[in-house]
Design an enzyme around this catalytic site. Structure first.
Site, PDB file in Angstrom:
ATOM      1  N   ASN A  23      10.533 -17.026  11.296  1.00 12.23           N
ATOM      2  CA  ASN A  23       9.462 -17.164  12.271  1.00 12.23           C
ATOM      3  C   ASN A  23       8.168 -17.477  11.524  1.00 12.23           C
ATOM      4  O   ASN A  23       7.865 -16.831  10.512  1.00 12.23           O
ATOM      5  CB  ASN A  23       9.309 -15.868  13.073  1.00 12.23           C
ATOM      6  CG  ASN A  23      10.564 -15.526  13.848  1.00 12.23           C
ATOM      7  OD1 ASN A  23      11.285 -16.417  14.309  1.00 12.23           O
ATOM      8  ND2 ASN A  23      10.853 -14.240  13.979  1.00 12.23           N
ATOM      9  N   HIS A  39       9.711 -14.488   5.185  1.00 10.64           N
ATOM     10  CA  HIS A  39      11.013 -13.805   5.224  1.00 10.64           C
ATOM     11  C   HIS A  39      11.982 -14.596   6.077  1.00 10.64           C
ATOM     12  O   HIS A  39      11.597 -15.224   7.066  1.00 10.64           O
ATOM     13  CB  HIS A  39      10.888 -12.370   5.757  1.00 10.64           C
ATOM     14  CG  HIS A  39      10.144 -12.257   7.056  1.00 10.64           C
ATOM     15  ND1 HIS A  39       8.769 -12.333   7.136  1.00 10.64           N
ATOM     16  CD2 HIS A  39      10.582 -12.083   8.327  1.00 10.64           C
ATOM     17  CE1 HIS A  39       8.391 -12.202   8.394  1.00 10.64           C
ATOM     18  NE2 HIS A  39       9.481 -12.063   9.143  1.00 10.64           N
ATOM     19  N   HIS A  77      15.317 -14.102   8.491  1.00 14.79           N
ATOM     20  CA  HIS A  77      16.143 -13.133   9.205  1.00 14.79           C
ATOM     21  C   HIS A  77      17.590 -13.609   9.078  1.00 14.79           C
ATOM     22  O   HIS A  77      17.892 -14.769   9.417  1.00 14.79           O
ATOM     23  CB  HIS A  77      15.803 -13.099  10.695  1.00 14.79           C
ATOM     24  CG  HIS A  77      14.438 -12.575  11.021  1.00 14.79           C
ATOM     25  ND1 HIS A  77      14.213 -11.290  11.474  1.00 14.79           N
ATOM     26  CD2 HIS A  77      13.219 -13.166  10.974  1.00 14.79           C
ATOM     27  CE1 HIS A  77      12.913 -11.120  11.702  1.00 14.79           C
ATOM     28  NE2 HIS A  77      12.290 -12.255  11.404  1.00 14.79           N
TER      29      HIS A  77
HETATM   30  P1  AMP Z   1       8.786 -11.333  12.137  1.00 11.16           P
HETATM   31  O1  AMP Z   1       8.437 -10.825  13.506  1.00 11.16           O
HETATM   32  O2  AMP Z   1       9.606 -12.569  12.112  1.00 11.16           O
HETATM   33  O3  AMP Z   1       7.547 -11.418  11.263  1.00 11.16           O
HETATM   34  O4  AMP Z   1       9.722 -10.230  11.494  1.00 11.16           O
HETATM   35  C1  AMP Z   1       9.257  -9.055  10.916  1.00 11.16           C
HETATM   36  C2  AMP Z   1      10.408  -8.096  10.917  1.00 11.16           C
HETATM   37  O5  AMP Z   1      10.106  -7.053  10.016  1.00 11.16           O
HETATM   38  C3  AMP Z   1      10.691  -7.437  12.265  1.00 11.16           C
HETATM   39  O6  AMP Z   1      12.021  -7.764  12.671  1.00 11.16           O
HETATM   40  C4  AMP Z   1      10.513  -5.950  11.993  1.00 11.16           C
HETATM   41  O7  AMP Z   1      11.441  -5.164  12.669  1.00 11.16           O
HETATM   42  C5  AMP Z   1      10.704  -5.881  10.483  1.00 11.16           C
HETATM   43  N1  AMP Z   1      10.050  -4.776   9.808  1.00 11.16           N
HETATM   44  C6  AMP Z   1       8.751  -4.400   9.916  1.00 11.16           C
HETATM   45  N2  AMP Z   1       8.505  -3.357   9.093  1.00 11.16           N
HETATM   46  C7  AMP Z   1       9.666  -3.099   8.437  1.00 11.16           C
HETATM   47  C8  AMP Z   1      10.060  -2.135   7.461  1.00 11.16           C
HETATM   48  N3  AMP Z   1       9.204  -1.231   6.964  1.00 11.16           N
HETATM   49  N4  AMP Z   1      11.346  -2.159   7.020  1.00 11.16           N
HETATM   50  C9  AMP Z   1      12.223  -3.058   7.513  1.00 11.16           C
HETATM   51  N5  AMP Z   1      11.913  -3.988   8.436  1.00 11.16           N
HETATM   52  C10 AMP Z   1      10.648  -4.001   8.899  1.00 11.16           C
END
Ligand code: AMP
Length: 115
Positions: free
Chosen positions: A88, A101, A103
């Site tokens: 994203n 990142h 997914h």
């Molecule tokens: P995005 O919305 O594509 O930026 O994805 C960010 C992702 O990070 C989301 O799916 C969250 O659930 C995940 N996330 C946020 N904080 C953490 C954390 N401390 N450990 C693991 N995943 C996280």
């Protein structure tokens, strides 16, 4: 970056369920999984988003992340059933953490198109 949550995970300051690691790439389970397998693959060094991965270094980085995500999928047993890899970017892309990142989602049939 001190105020970046994924930098803090990469440095070990914040705990995460790590499923794969090299000196430059880290894979860990998403805190709020959207599928039976939901793993995030990040560069250890901070990059804000895919749109910032430009030039030769960006090409190398994105290739590295994608290859590591595919290796992680295989190691988690997803090859037979299949999986999805998405990134994203920005507001319309739904990016909530400004550290590049991928997914990796799998373990069930995934709908298309995403919402
Ligand atoms: P995005 O919305 O594509 O930026 O994805 C960010 C992702 O990070 C989301 O799916 C969250 O659930 C995940 N996330 C946020 N904080 C953490 C954390 N401390 N450990 C693991 N995943 C996280």
């Amino acid at each position: 970056m001190a105020d970046c949550i994924f930098c803090r995970i990469a440095s070990g300051e914040i705990p995460a369920q790590v499923v794969g690691r090299t000196p430059d790439v880290l894979a860990f389970r998403d805190l709020n999984p959207q599928a039976p397998v939901h793993v995030l693959v990040i560069p250890v060094r901070h990059h804000a988003a895919a749109r910032d991965a430009t030039g030769t270094e960006g090409e190398r980085l994105l290739g590295r992340l994608l290859a590591f995500a595919a290796e992680t999928a295989a190691s988690l047993g997803l090859d037979e059933g299949g999986y999805r890899i998405v990134t994203n970017t920005g507001r319309d892309g739904g990016q909530s953490v400004d550290h590049l990142h991928l997914h990796l989602l799998g373990g069930r049939a995934l709908g298309w198109p995403p919402g």
